[in-house]
Design an enzyme around this catalytic site. Structure first.
Site, short mmCIF file in Angstrom:
data_model
loop_
_atom_site.label_atom_id
_atom_site.label_comp_id
_atom_site.label_asym_id
_atom_site.label_seq_id
_atom_site.Cartn_x
_atom_site.Cartn_y
_atom_site.Cartn_z
N ARG A 110 0.80 -1.22 0.00
CA ARG A 110 0.00 0.00 0.00
C ARG A 110 0.83 1.27 0.00
NH1 ARG A 110 -2.70 -3.92 1.57
NH2 ARG A 110 -0.73 -4.39 2.59
N THR A 111 1.79 1.35 0.89
CA THR A 111 2.48 2.64 1.04
C THR A 111 3.25 2.98 -0.23
OG1 THR A 111 2.70 2.07 3.37
CG2 THR A 111 3.95 3.96 2.60
N ARG A 168 11.17 3.83 3.23
CA ARG A 168 10.86 2.89 4.33
C ARG A 168 12.14 2.14 4.66
NH1 ARG A 168 5.82 -1.16 4.54
NH2 ARG A 168 4.86 0.83 5.11
N LYS A 220 25.38 -3.91 -1.27
CA LYS A 220 26.86 -3.92 -1.34
C LYS A 220 27.46 -3.17 -0.16
CE LYS A 220 26.25 -2.99 -6.16
NZ LYS A 220 26.57 -1.92 -7.13
N HIS A 278 5.05 5.80 11.52
CA HIS A 278 4.55 5.62 10.14
C HIS A 278 3.58 6.79 9.89
CE1 HIS A 278 3.35 3.90 6.45
NE2 HIS A 278 2.97 2.70 6.83
N1 CP Z 1 -0.19 -0.03 5.83
C1 CP Z 1 0.99 -0.31 5.28
O1 CP Z 1 2.02 0.30 5.63
O2 CP Z 1 0.95 -1.28 4.32
P1 CP Z 1 2.18 -1.76 3.47
O3 CP Z 1 3.17 -2.43 4.41
O4 CP Z 1 1.62 -2.69 2.44
O5 CP Z 1 2.82 -0.53 2.85
#
Ligand code: CP
Length: 307
Positions: free
Chosen positions: A53-54, A103, A82, A131
């Site tokens: 999703r993100t 991320r 590396k 998050h």
């Molecule tokens: N909600 C969320 O962060 O989903 P993903 O890990 O799929 O990005």
């Protein structure tokens, strides 16, 4: 222009969050006004941890704004494999892109990135820490469903210890009025002490329980979370705790008719698929809200306004 980053939800004032929510609604009402607004702008998505999703909602957001996207979806497909540092990676990508969503499994990695990138950094999740764009998604979802962000009882259920979405949502909701939290978890997965201290400092009403059944009738929002296998040091503990809570149609009968069920997703076992057809289940609507709010956030951090 001063570079703004989004590392923690508290990097944004309540007024800025409200403005992002208004922009997200305006994007839905007037998509044609936004379809070319980011022409010649590039978003890099640097995902050192898996995501559906993100990452994809960020990419869809930039594409729907008329911009372009580049990036990688795992550490193994970048020079991190590396031994390259986060700092060197983002400094390089800052030469290619106007804004970066990142991320990383290490808590604090986006702070290091923000010092070096030379372009806005968006924390798309750092370890068990924060998050913030999930939180913006959650706030937009709640606002769209209730028409307000004040005066709500929010139940958070599952892995409240490692759940970064939970920590960020609590931090965000502390700034709204008349919020009450019901924290539903096994003892081993209760929210960390620093979050409890923040709730006490803000003077909000909160309670802890291990019983989802007891909590259900009190709630406006039930925010379910996954027990995260990847955060456990020990397989035995994971196996023991993974099915602590499973939301079923029977349990939904204990809730009020206006309660909504949210989940940042992915889910594993904690919400049975039969609940998906319940009109109170709004986790896929929530995923859609994620794209709208990320569109608004990209515009905000790039300093672009609708003409
Ligand atoms: N909600 C969320 O962060 O989903 P993903 O890990 O799929 O990005």
């Amino acid at each position: 222009m001063e570079i703004r980053n989004l590392i923690n939800i508290t990097d944004l004032s309540v007024e800025e969050i409200n403005s992002l929510i208004n922009t997200a609604d305006d994007i839905v009402a007037h998509p044609e006004a936004y379809e070319d607004i980011c022409r010649h702008k590039k978003l890099a998505t640097l995902f050192f941890e898996p995501s559906t999703r993100t990452r994809l909602s960020f990419e869809a957001a930039m594409l729907e704004l008329g911009g372009s996207v580049l990036g990688f979806s795992s550490a193994n497909s970048s020079s991190a494999a590396k031994g390259e540092s986060v700092s060197d990676t983002v400094r390089t990508v800052g030469c290619y892109a106007d804004i970066i969503a990142m991320r990383h499994p290490k808590e604090g990695a986006p702070i290091v990135a923000a010092r070096r990138a030379g372009v806005p950094i968006i924390n798309a999740g750092d370890g068990g820490h924060f998050h913030p764009t999930q939180t913006l998604t959650d706030l937009l979802t709640i606002k769209r469903k209730f028409g307000r962000l004040n005066g709500l009882t929010i139940g958070l259920c599952g892995d409240l210890k490692f759940g970064r979405t939970v920590h960020s949502l609590i931090e965000a909701m502390l700034r709204y009025e008349n919020i009450r939290f019901v924290l539903i978890s096994p003892e081993e997965l209760q929210v960390p002490d620093y979050i409890k201290e923040s709730m006490d400092k803000a003077g909000v009403d909160w309670t802890e329980t291990s019983s989802l059944d007891d909590a259900m009738p009190q709630l406006d929002v039930l925010y379910m979370t996954r027990i995260q296998k990847e955060r456990f040091f020990n397989e035995e503990d994971y196996v023991r705790l993974k099915d602590s809570y499973i939301l079923t149609p029977e349990k939904m009968r204990l809730a009020g008719e206006n309660m909504i069920v949210m989940h940042p997703l992915p889910r594993v076992n904690e919400i049975s698929v039969e609940v998906d057809d319940d009109p109170r289940a709004c986790y896929f609507f929530q995923a859609l809200c994620g794209k709208h709010i990320r569109m608004a956030l990209i515009l905000f951090l790039l300093g672009i306004k609708r003409q």
